[in-house]
Scaffold this motif. Structure first.
Motif, PDB file in Angstrom:
ATOM      1  N   THR A 193      48.623  12.846  86.637  1.00 45.29           N
ATOM      2  CA  THR A 193      49.429  12.393  85.506  1.00 45.29           C
ATOM      3  C   THR A 193      50.931  12.500  85.726  1.00 45.29           C
ATOM      4  O   THR A 193      51.700  11.897  84.978  1.00 45.29           O
ATOM      5  N   GLY A 194      51.343  13.285  86.725  1.00 43.16           N
ATOM      6  CA  GLY A 194      52.767  13.523  86.924  1.00 43.16           C
ATOM      7  C   GLY A 194      53.337  14.551  85.976  1.00 43.16           C
ATOM      8  O   GLY A 194      54.552  14.761  85.941  1.00 43.16           O
ATOM      9  N   GLN A 195      52.473  15.210  85.205  1.00 46.20           N
ATOM     10  CA  GLN A 195      52.924  16.184  84.214  1.00 46.20           C
ATOM     11  C   GLN A 195      52.144  17.486  84.358  1.00 46.20           C
ATOM     12  O   GLN A 195      51.039  17.519  84.899  1.00 46.20           O
ATOM     13  N   ALA A 196      52.745  18.574  83.841  1.00 44.32           N
ATOM     14  CA  ALA A 196      52.075  19.875  83.869  1.00 44.32           C
ATOM     15  C   ALA A 196      50.875  19.861  82.924  1.00 44.32           C
ATOM     16  O   ALA A 196      50.834  19.125  81.935  1.00 44.32           O
ATOM     17  N   PHE A 197      49.887  20.715  83.254  1.00 39.50           N
ATOM     18  CA  PHE A 197      48.707  20.848  82.408  1.00 39.50           C
ATOM     19  C   PHE A 197      49.090  21.595  81.136  1.00 39.50           C
ATOM     20  O   PHE A 197      49.716  22.658  81.191  1.00 39.50           O
ATOM     21  N   THR A 198      48.710  21.046  79.983  1.00 38.06           N
ATOM     22  CA  THR A 198      49.002  21.683  78.699  1.00 38.06           C
ATOM     23  C   THR A 198      47.752  21.751  77.847  1.00 38.06           C
ATOM     24  O   THR A 198      46.797  20.982  78.055  1.00 38.06           O
ATOM     25  N   LEU A 199      47.774  22.642  76.868  1.00 39.26           N
ATOM     26  CA  LEU A 199      46.636  22.746  75.959  1.00 39.26           C
ATOM     27  C   LEU A 199      46.483  21.463  75.151  1.00 39.26           C
ATOM     28  O   LEU A 199      45.356  21.023  74.877  1.00 39.26           O
ATOM     29  N   GLU A 200      47.592  20.862  74.782  1.00 37.01           N
ATOM     30  CA  GLU A 200      47.531  19.620  74.007  1.00 37.01           C
ATOM     31  C   GLU A 200      46.827  18.520  74.794  1.00 37.01           C
ATOM     32  O   GLU A 200      46.001  17.780  74.256  1.00 37.01           O
ATOM     33  N   ALA A 201      47.158  18.407  76.079  1.00 28.33           N
ATOM     34  CA  ALA A 201      46.529  17.384  76.920  1.00 28.33           C
ATOM     35  C   ALA A 201      45.032  17.631  77.045  1.00 28.33           C
ATOM     36  O   ALA A 201      44.221  16.692  76.985  1.00 28.33           O
ATOM     37  N   TRP A 202      44.657  18.910  77.203  1.00 28.98           N
ATOM     38  CA  TRP A 202      43.239  19.215  77.368  1.00 28.98           C
ATOM     39  C   TRP A 202      42.466  19.028  76.059  1.00 28.98           C
ATOM     40  O   TRP A 202      41.325  18.567  76.068  1.00 28.98           O
ATOM     41  N   THR A 203      43.087  19.365  74.938  1.00 29.36           N
ATOM     42  CA  THR A 203      42.441  19.144  73.642  1.00 29.36           C
ATOM     43  C   THR A 203      42.165  17.661  73.437  1.00 29.36           C
ATOM     44  O   THR A 203      41.094  17.262  72.969  1.00 29.36           O
ATOM     45  N   HIS A 204      43.149  16.830  73.808  1.00 25.95           N
ATOM     46  CA  HIS A 204      42.966  15.375  73.718  1.00 25.95           C
ATOM     47  C   HIS A 204      41.805  14.934  74.606  1.00 25.95           C
ATOM     48  O   HIS A 204      40.973  14.104  74.216  1.00 25.95           O
ATOM     49  N   TRP A 205      41.724  15.502  75.816  1.00 26.20           N
ATOM     50  CA  TRP A 205      40.639  15.171  76.744  1.00 26.20           C
ATOM     51  C   TRP A 205      39.272  15.545  76.162  1.00 26.20           C
ATOM     52  O   TRP A 205      38.324  14.772  76.225  1.00 26.20           O
TER      53      TRP A 205
ATOM     54  N   GLN B 277      28.366  17.778  70.392  1.00 28.11           N
ATOM     55  CA  GLN B 277      27.742  17.472  69.111  1.00 28.11           C
ATOM     56  C   GLN B 277      28.137  18.502  68.053  1.00 28.11           C
ATOM     57  O   GLN B 277      28.347  18.166  66.883  1.00 28.11           O
ATOM     58  N   ASP B 278      28.257  19.755  68.468  1.00 27.40           N
ATOM     59  CA  ASP B 278      28.639  20.840  67.567  1.00 27.40           C
ATOM     60  C   ASP B 278      30.150  21.072  67.696  1.00 27.40           C
ATOM     61  O   ASP B 278      30.622  21.495  68.763  1.00 27.40           O
ATOM     62  N   PRO B 279      30.931  20.806  66.641  1.00 23.09           N
ATOM     63  CA  PRO B 279      32.382  20.986  66.724  1.00 23.09           C
ATOM     64  C   PRO B 279      32.785  22.405  67.122  1.00 23.09           C
ATOM     65  O   PRO B 279      33.834  22.605  67.744  1.00 23.09           O
ATOM     66  N   ASP B 280      31.970  23.388  66.781  1.00 21.47           N
ATOM     67  CA  ASP B 280      32.297  24.764  67.136  1.00 21.47           C
ATOM     68  C   ASP B 280      32.269  24.977  68.649  1.00 21.47           C
ATOM     69  O   ASP B 280      33.000  25.822  69.180  1.00 21.47           O
ATOM     70  N   ARG B 281      31.423  24.224  69.351  1.00 26.31           N
ATOM     71  CA  ARG B 281      31.396  24.341  70.817  1.00 26.31           C
ATOM     72  C   ARG B 281      32.674  23.769  71.419  1.00 26.31           C
ATOM     73  O   ARG B 281      33.224  24.325  72.376  1.00 26.31           O
ATOM     74  N   ALA B 282      33.144  22.668  70.873  1.00 25.15           N
ATOM     75  CA  ALA B 282      34.416  22.101  71.348  1.00 25.15           C
ATOM     76  C   ALA B 282      35.557  23.076  71.061  1.00 25.15           C
ATOM     77  O   ALA B 282      36.448  23.281  71.909  1.00 25.15           O
ATOM     78  N   LYS B 283      35.507  23.687  69.882  1.00 20.76           N
ATOM     79  CA  LYS B 283      36.548  24.661  69.515  1.00 20.76           C
ATOM     80  C   LYS B 283      36.537  25.846  70.472  1.00 20.76           C
ATOM     81  O   LYS B 283      37.599  26.351  70.879  1.00 20.76           O
ATOM     82  N   ARG B 284      35.332  26.285  70.870  1.00 17.54           N
ATOM     83  CA  ARG B 284      35.206  27.403  71.809  1.00 17.54           C
ATOM     84  C   ARG B 284      35.891  27.072  73.133  1.00 17.54           C
ATOM     85  O   ARG B 284      36.637  27.893  73.685  1.00 17.54           O
ATOM     86  N   VAL B 285      35.630  25.871  73.661  1.00 18.73           N
ATOM     87  CA  VAL B 285      36.216  25.467  74.940  1.00 18.73           C
ATOM     88  C   VAL B 285      37.747  25.422  74.837  1.00 18.73           C
ATOM     89  O   VAL B 285      38.458  25.876  75.739  1.00 18.73           O
ATOM     90  N   ILE B 286      38.242  24.898  73.743  1.00 20.51           N
ATOM     91  CA  ILE B 286      39.697  24.795  73.558  1.00 20.51           C
ATOM     92  C   ILE B 286      40.328  26.183  73.456  1.00 20.51           C
ATOM     93  O   ILE B 286      41.377  26.464  74.061  1.00 20.51           O
ATOM     94  N   GLU B 287      39.686  27.093  72.716  1.00 22.25           N
ATOM     95  CA  GLU B 287      40.220  28.450  72.570  1.00 22.25           C
ATOM     96  C   GLU B 287      40.193  29.194  73.913  1.00 22.25           C
ATOM     97  O   GLU B 287      41.149  29.908  74.255  1.00 22.25           O
ATOM     98  N   LEU B 288      39.123  29.036  74.679  1.00 26.01           N
ATOM     99  CA  LEU B 288      39.068  29.670  75.994  1.00 26.01           C
ATOM    100  C   LEU B 288      40.136  29.112  76.924  1.00 26.01           C
ATOM    101  O   LEU B 288      40.749  29.849  77.708  1.00 26.01           O
ATOM    102  N   THR B 289      40.363  27.804  76.839  1.00 25.10           N
ATOM    103  CA  THR B 289      41.398  27.179  77.673  1.00 25.10           C
ATOM    104  C   THR B 289      42.771  27.715  77.294  1.00 25.10           C
ATOM    105  O   THR B 289      43.617  27.977  78.166  1.00 25.10           O
TER     106      THR B 289
END
Length: 613
Positions: free
Chosen positions: A570-582, A590-602
């Motif tokens: 991407t030419g840019q540093a890795f950020t939490l915002e970029a990963w959340t978008h990904w 399927q379970d939003p809580d699982r997505a939330k877990r991955v984002i919080e761990l990241t």
């Protein structure tokens, strides 16, 4: 009392009973019952056992049987009817027990003493439609067995079956007295059978090197399993068992056999069993040149011989069927030496597939160029005929799916839409195209976020090609994203076992599954074996695993790779915002809580890497 947990699996279901049994009992109760018991003991039960069937239950005048193989179920039915008709031959009409058989194939619910589901109900309804001495099969079964057994089936159209919502297309066959199988004489066959445009293969009967020869059933079973697994792929033309087995025990020149059968490739081999072990040696030969393209040896302990045979057969099939397998390489080489004016649709398709597979290989910065070239070649292949060659349409859908997944496209929404529409078009026009259902399953999961339809089409793809270990591994994503981690791990371990020389992403998916399943130690054990992982995502799984294991130095070490690869792309540093978008765009939990877990761990990984924790 705790009830045993039911499981689901794919199976062929055969239901058989005696026509007008009540009327026959009214005429001669004792004699009819005695004849039924005799036919069960001497014909039905032994034939079911010989075809690896399992009698689930008896229903007075009938049986319900589960088979692991569709072809085995139909072959069993054919042999049953032939023997039962012969057994009735000398009886008066009012004493004959005339059996009817129905067969279906699909997903069933299995419990200890019974099986359930629409697939079972359809088989029972088909049995009721069958004529006395006849067989009725569903369209699913017909697609699997056509041209692979020596009995003709005719369509009787769509039938409305009791308690089944959708109409079912039914095929039937009846057996008239006096019919017999014609003996096939290899010497009388044509000197050169026509070659198929697809890669054509004959699996010759494996040689039994065991002392005593009591295990010939095992050798023949291995050959049959291999024929079945290869024939499940629409991209191969596989000679039927009946033709291949004609050459059993005969000392024929291999090129002569290939000419008679009309094939380019022969698979030969041997099996030796003794002292608690089983050894299988197999080889793939290009018939025209006599060159040995591939050989392998399997040594196994044999506490469960049938399980060993199944493993070996599927391993051989997977080795030959993968894109990097020896048949694929030989076919591509054969196309390369042709002049362009001689190219067939299939030649073009092979070249497009070659570009597709190159788009998946490093260096990754070349992947976009190979993807563009593959799409051009698939489009040209599609334009060469009307109707188009549907595997090429599915191939184009696959390349658009890769563009979506791998950021090859500047408009990932358009790539997802193209993948979905091309896959849908392919399966609507060729319903038994496994690649079309595979990519449609992918599109429903990652583009439409429709988990039920995704699983439906993935299952159809698996039914149509059980030997595709890449598909088996990829379906693990669905299980991870829908919180079925044990199933994902089982799929991936099976795919790795079937394809020993698998691509690295199989292991990376396995590491991901273990991390999601709360086993970060197993994820580290698998992922840390590699000197270079294949993407940002895998390094982040490894960093998350080390975070959960309380190893901040390792978190920092592997996050550097995350940031490096993200900058390259991407030419840019890795950020939490970029990963959340990904995550929201590309990893549809399927379970939003699982997505939330991955984002919080990241988020915690980034903080740890920056020295904030």
């Amino acid at each position: 009392m705790i009830k045993a947990k039911s499981v689901r699996r794919l199976a062929a279901v055969l239901v058989a009973d005696v026509a007008n049994y009540t009327g026959l009992m009214g005429v001669d109760e004792a004699g009819t019952h005695e004849l039924l018991i005799s036919q069960r003991e001497l014909i039905v039960d032994p034939e079911v056992d010989a075809h690896s069937g399992r009698i689930v239950k008896s229903t007075g005048d009938g049986v319900m049987v589960e088979f692991p193989s569709v072809i085995a179920a139909v072959n069993c039915a054919v042999k049953l009817q032939a023997q039962l008709i012969r057994n009735n031959q000398d009886l008066p009409d009012d004493r004959k027990l005339r059996w009817r058989i129905g067969i279906n194939y699909g997903d069933i619910i299995v419990e200890t003493n019974d099986i359930y589901g629409d697939s079972v109900n359809i088989a029972a309804r088909l049995e009721a439609l069958a004529e006395p001495d006849g067989i009725c099969i569903s369209e699913k079964v017909f697609r699997e067995v056509r041209a692979k057994i020596g009995v003709a089936f005719e369509s009787i159209g769509q039938q409305r079956l009791k308690n089944i919502i959708e109409p079912v297309t039914v095929y039937r066959s009846s057996f008239e007295m006096g019919k017999r199988e014609e003996a096939f004489n290899p010497a009388a066959s044509p000197s050169r059978a026509p070659l198929s445009d697809r890669p054509s293969v004959a699996i010759l009967p494996f040689v039994n090197l065991s002392p005593g020869k009591e295990n010939q059933y095992l050798v023949d079973g291995l050959t049959e399993e291999l024929i079945f697994d290869l024939s499940m792929s629409p991209e191969f033309f596989v000679i039927d068992r009946g033709s291949s087995f004609i050459f059993s025990g005969h000392n024929h020149d291999l090129s002569d056999i290939a000419n008679k059968l009309g094939v380019r490739y022969l698979v030969t081999g041997s099996l030796q069993q003794g002292e608690g072990r089983i050894r299988v040696i197999s080889e793939l030969i290009e018939a025209d040149t006599g060159i040995q393209l591939w050989t392998s040896r399997y040594d196994r302990k044999n506490p469960d011989l049938l399980e060993v045979v199944d493993e070996i057969a599927r391993s051989i099939a997977a080795s030959l069927m993968t894109s990097s397998g020896q048949i694929a390489k030989a076919e591509l080489k054969r196309q390369v030496i042709k002049a362009p004016k001689e190219f067939t649709v299939y030649d073009r398709y092979l070249r497009a597939r070659d570009c597709f597979h190159k788009s998946l290989l490093p260096p990754w910065d070349k992947g976009k160029d190979w993807s563009r070239l593959a799409k051009e070649k698939f489009a040209k292949t599609i334009a060469m005929s009307d109707p188009p060659y549907w595997p090429a349409v599915a191939g184009l859908a696959w390349q658009h799916a890769i563009d979506f997944d791998w950021d090859y496209s500047d408009d990932y929404e358009e790539s997802g839409r193209q993948a979905f529409e091309h896959a849908l078009r392919a399966v609507r026009n060729e319903p038994d195209l496994h690649l079309g259902h595979w990519i449609l399953g992918w599109a429903y999961l990652f583009f439409k976020h429709d988990y039920d339809r995704a699983e439906h089409h993935y299952n159809l793809a698996r039914e149509l090609n059980v030997g595709d270990c890449r598909l088996l591994a990829e379906v693990a994503q669905l299980f991870i994203l829908t919180d079925r981690y044990e199933q994902a791990i089982m799929n991936l371990n099976q795919a790795i076992r079937l394809h020993p020389y698998h691509e690295q992403w199989y292991d990376e998916f396995l590491g991901w599954a273990y991390e999601e399943n709360g086993q970060p130690d197993r994820a580290v054990e698998i992922l840390s074996r590699f000197t270079e992982l294949e993407g940002t995502w895998s390094y982040l799984v490894l960093a998350r695993s080390y975070l959960q294991l309380g190893k901040p130095d390792k978190v920092k070490e592997y996050f550097k790779h995350v940031d490096r690869l993200h900058r390259q792309r991407t030419g840019q540093a890795f950020t939490l915002e970029a990963w959340t978008h990904w995550i929201h765009r590309r990893e549809p939990y399927q379970d939003p809580d699982r997505a939330k877990r991955v984002i919080e761990l990241t988020k915690s990984v980034i903080e740890c890497a920056n020295g904030k924790t």
